[in-house]
Design a protein around this motif. Structure first.
Motif, PDB file in Angstrom:
ATOM      1  N   ARG A 122      34.325 -11.942 -20.767  1.00 59.13           N
ATOM      2  CA  ARG A 122      35.275 -10.925 -20.844  1.00 59.13           C
ATOM      3  C   ARG A 122      36.494 -11.623 -21.742  1.00 59.13           C
ATOM      4  O   ARG A 122      37.333 -10.969 -21.668  1.00 59.13           O
ATOM      5  CB  ARG A 122      35.960 -10.089 -19.539  1.00 59.13           C
ATOM      6  N   GLN A 123      35.993 -13.390 -21.530  1.00 57.22           N
ATOM      7  CA  GLN A 123      37.055 -14.437 -22.431  1.00 57.22           C
ATOM      8  C   GLN A 123      36.575 -13.871 -23.666  1.00 57.22           C
ATOM      9  O   GLN A 123      37.816 -14.415 -24.314  1.00 57.22           O
ATOM     10  CB  GLN A 123      37.273 -15.440 -21.912  1.00 57.22           C
ATOM     11  N   SER A 134      30.358  -8.456 -19.057  1.00 57.02           N
ATOM     12  CA  SER A 134      30.880  -9.721 -18.435  1.00 57.02           C
ATOM     13  C   SER A 134      30.412  -9.302 -16.426  1.00 57.02           C
ATOM     14  O   SER A 134      29.043  -7.863 -16.517  1.00 57.02           O
ATOM     15  CB  SER A 134      32.316  -9.245 -17.508  1.00 57.02           C
ATOM     16  N   SER A 135      30.457  -9.854 -15.252  1.00 61.07           N
ATOM     17  CA  SER A 135      30.028  -9.028 -14.315  1.00 61.07           C
ATOM     18  C   SER A 135      30.364  -8.542 -14.025  1.00 61.07           C
ATOM     19  O   SER A 135      29.151  -7.172 -13.684  1.00 61.07           O
ATOM     20  CB  SER A 135      30.118 -10.081 -12.927  1.00 61.07           C
ATOM     21  N   SER A 136      31.348  -7.252 -14.410  1.00 59.94           N
ATOM     22  CA  SER A 136      32.110  -6.146 -13.800  1.00 59.94           C
ATOM     23  C   SER A 136      32.226  -5.802 -14.876  1.00 59.94           C
ATOM     24  O   SER A 136      33.413  -6.030 -16.074  1.00 59.94           O
ATOM     25  CB  SER A 136      32.829  -6.418 -12.648  1.00 59.94           C
ATOM     26  N   TYR A 189      35.146 -18.391 -17.950  1.00 62.58           N
ATOM     27  CA  TYR A 189      34.460 -18.415 -18.587  1.00 62.58           C
ATOM     28  C   TYR A 189      33.844 -17.119 -17.249  1.00 62.58           C
ATOM     29  O   TYR A 189      33.416 -16.949 -15.757  1.00 62.58           O
ATOM     30  CB  TYR A 189      33.181 -18.566 -19.368  1.00 62.58           C
ATOM     31  N   ILE A 190      32.206 -16.545 -17.640  1.00 59.84           N
ATOM     32  CA  ILE A 190      31.247 -15.990 -17.761  1.00 59.84           C
ATOM     33  C   ILE A 190      30.771 -16.498 -16.047  1.00 59.84           C
ATOM     34  O   ILE A 190      31.100 -15.648 -15.191  1.00 59.84           O
ATOM     35  CB  ILE A 190      29.817 -15.946 -18.078  1.00 59.84           C
ATOM     36  N   PHE A 191      30.823 -17.704 -15.753  1.00 58.84           N
ATOM     37  CA  PHE A 191      29.896 -18.601 -14.337  1.00 58.84           C
ATOM     38  C   PHE A 191      31.646 -17.691 -13.712  1.00 58.84           C
ATOM     39  O   PHE A 191      31.051 -17.446 -12.187  1.00 58.84           O
ATOM     40  CB  PHE A 191      29.407 -19.133 -14.293  1.00 58.84           C
TER      41      PHE A 191
END
Length: 378
Positions: A122-123, A134-136, A189-191
Motif C-alpha cells: 500500500r506504500q 496489500s494484506s487488506s 512495507y509489505i511484510f
C-alpha cells in the motif's frame, strides 16, 4: 594515530552460516537511489544505469564492512518511487548481467554486499501504482510527501507469486556476485503490512494470529534458503523494533520473532522502527518512549541481542558521531552500526572514522549549538 573509537569500529565480524567476514562494523544501510531506468516502456523499467553503478563504485572505494544497496523492487508494476531498481521475473533484459557491475564495484575493496529486496504494498505512490496490493484494503493516508491508492487484498495466488518473485530476485543477486540479500520487513512495507493487525484484517492462514501474520515472511525466507546454499549466501532481514502506532507491530512480537528467524537461517538482522505515517527512522522521535537521541533504536537492540545465538545484529538510525557508534558496539547494544543519510552526504565517512577522525555530523553540531544558545539565555 588510531583513536579508541576507530579501533572498536575497525574490528572484523564473521557471519557464521556463510563464513563471510565483514572487515569492520559499518553497515551502509539501504536507501532508494532513484538512479535506474524509468522508461515508459515497462520492459525497460528498473534496469541499472551507469550512474547507479558509479554510486557503488564510489562507496566501494571506502572500507565499509557491509553494503546494502537500496530498496530493489521485485515487481515492475509495484514501485515505491520513480527510477527504482527492479528485478522482475518478466523483464526481457538479463538482470544478472545488469546488476553485476554495481555489485562487483561495491565489493572491489573488500566490502560484503547484500542488496535489499522490497515490495511496497500500500506504500506504492499513487502516481506509480494507482491500484496497489496489500494484506487488506486499508488505505494509507497522505504521508512522506505522497498520496496513495486504495489497496486490494492479495489473493492466495498473488501471495504465491510474490514469494516466487522474492526467490527469483535473491537467486539473481547470488548469481550476480552478491554476498547475500536483505528482505525489507520494516518501515511499513509489505511484510509489515501482513505482520501488523492494523493493516491485516485477513481471515485466512495469513491473518489473525501472530503465527499467521508472520507466515509470509517466514515462507519467503524458507524458500530462499531452499534455493541458495546458506554456506555462501547471507539472508538478512530489516525489521522494526516496533511500529510506534496503535495497532501496529509491537516490541514483544519482535522479541518473539528474532529467535525464530535465526532458526530459519537468517544470519543478519538490522533493527529500525516506524512506518510511513510515523517515520521514526527519519528522526521523528520527540516524545516517543525509549527512542534515543543518537542511535534511535539502541534501547531495543540492547534487549534483543541476548535473544540471538548466532545472527549478527545491527541497528540503523540516528548515529551522528563516531563516539556514539563506538559506544553502541562496546556496550553490547549491537554488533554493527547502520548508517544511511550520513554516508550519502559524506561518502568517505568510514575511511575518515577508521583513520582516527573524531567525526561529528554537521546536523548534530547545529543541534548542540541551538541547545547551548538556549541554555545561555536562561
Amino acid at each position: 594515530m588510531a583513536s579508541n573509537n576507530s579501533k572498536i569500529l575497525s574490528r572484523p565480524i564473521t557471519f557464521e552460516l556463510s563464513g563471510k567476514t565483514a572487515p569492520n562494523r559499518f553497515l551502509k544501510s539501504a536507501q532508494s537511489e532513484y538512479q535506474c531506468d524509468d522508461s515508459d516502456d515497462v520492459g525497460k523499467r528498473g534496469k541499472p544505469t551507469e550512474k547507479y553503478a558509479g554510486l557503488y563504485r564510489e562507496w566501494g572505494q571506502n572500507p565499509v564492512g557491509l553494503i546494502s544497496t537500496g530498496n530493489i523492487m521485485v515487481h515492475r508494476d509495484h514501485r515505491e518511487g520513480d527510477s527504482n531498481a527492479i528485478i522482475d521475473k518478466n523483464n526481457p533484459w538479463d538482470p544478472i548481467a545488469a546488476f553485476r557491475p554495481a555489485i562487483l564495484a561495491a565489493k572491489s575493496h573488500g566490502s560484503l554486499v547484500i542488496p535489499q529486496l522490497s515490495f511496497p504494498g500500500r506504500q506504492a505512490g499513487l502516481e506509480q501504482t494507482p491500484s496497489p496490493l496489500s494484506s487488506s484494503d486499508i488505505q494509507l493516508q497522505p504521508s512522506m510527501g505522497k498520496e496513495y491508492g486504495t489497496p486490494r487484498a492479495m489473493t492466495l495466488d498473488e501471495i504465491e507469486d510474490l514469494k516466487e518473485r522474492f526467490v527469483f530476485a535473491a537467486v539473481v543477486l547470488w548469481k550476480a556476485g552478491a554476498d547475500g540479500c536483505q528482505i525489507h520487513a520494516s518501515h511499513g512495507y509489505i511484510f509489515t503490512q501482513f505482520m501488523a493487525p492494523r493493516t491485516n484484517r485477513r481471515t485466512d492462514k495469513y491473518g489473525g494470529s501472530y503465527e499467521n501474520r508472520t507466515r509470509l515472511l517466514k515462507e519467503v525466507i524458507t524458500c530462499i534458503a531452499s534455493e541458495i546454499p546458506l554456506s555462501s549466501f547471507i539472508i538478512s532481514v530489516k525489521l522494526n523494533s516496533q511500529d510506534f502506532v496503535e495497532g501496529g507491530w509491537t516490541f514483544e512480537e519482535t522479541k518473539k520473532l528474532l529467535p525464530e528467524l535465526e532458526k530459519l537461517g537468517v544470519d543478519h538482522i538490522d533493527i529500525s522502527g516506524g512506518v510511513y505515517d510515523c517515520p521514526v527512522w527519519r528522526g521523528t522521535v520527540s516524545g516517543l518512549p525509549n527512542v534515543q537521541e543518537q542511535g534511535y533504536f539502541t534501547h531495543f537492540s540492547r534487549l534483543l541481542k541476548p535473544l540471538l545465538k548466532r545472527a549478527v545484529l545491527s541497528t540503523t538510525g540516528g548515529f551522528r558521531s563516531a563516539e556514539a557508534m563506538a559506544q553502541a558496539i562496546e556496550s553490547g547494544a549491537c554488533d554493527m552500526i547502520g548508517v544511511a543519510r550520513p554516508l550519502r552526504l559524506e561518502m568517505d565517512l568510514v575511511s575518515r572514522v577508521l583513520g582516527g577522525e573524531t567525526w561529528v555530523s554537521e546536523e548534530l553540531l547545529e543541534r548542540q549549538q541551538i541547545v547551548a544558545s538556549q541554555k545561555a539565555k536562561l
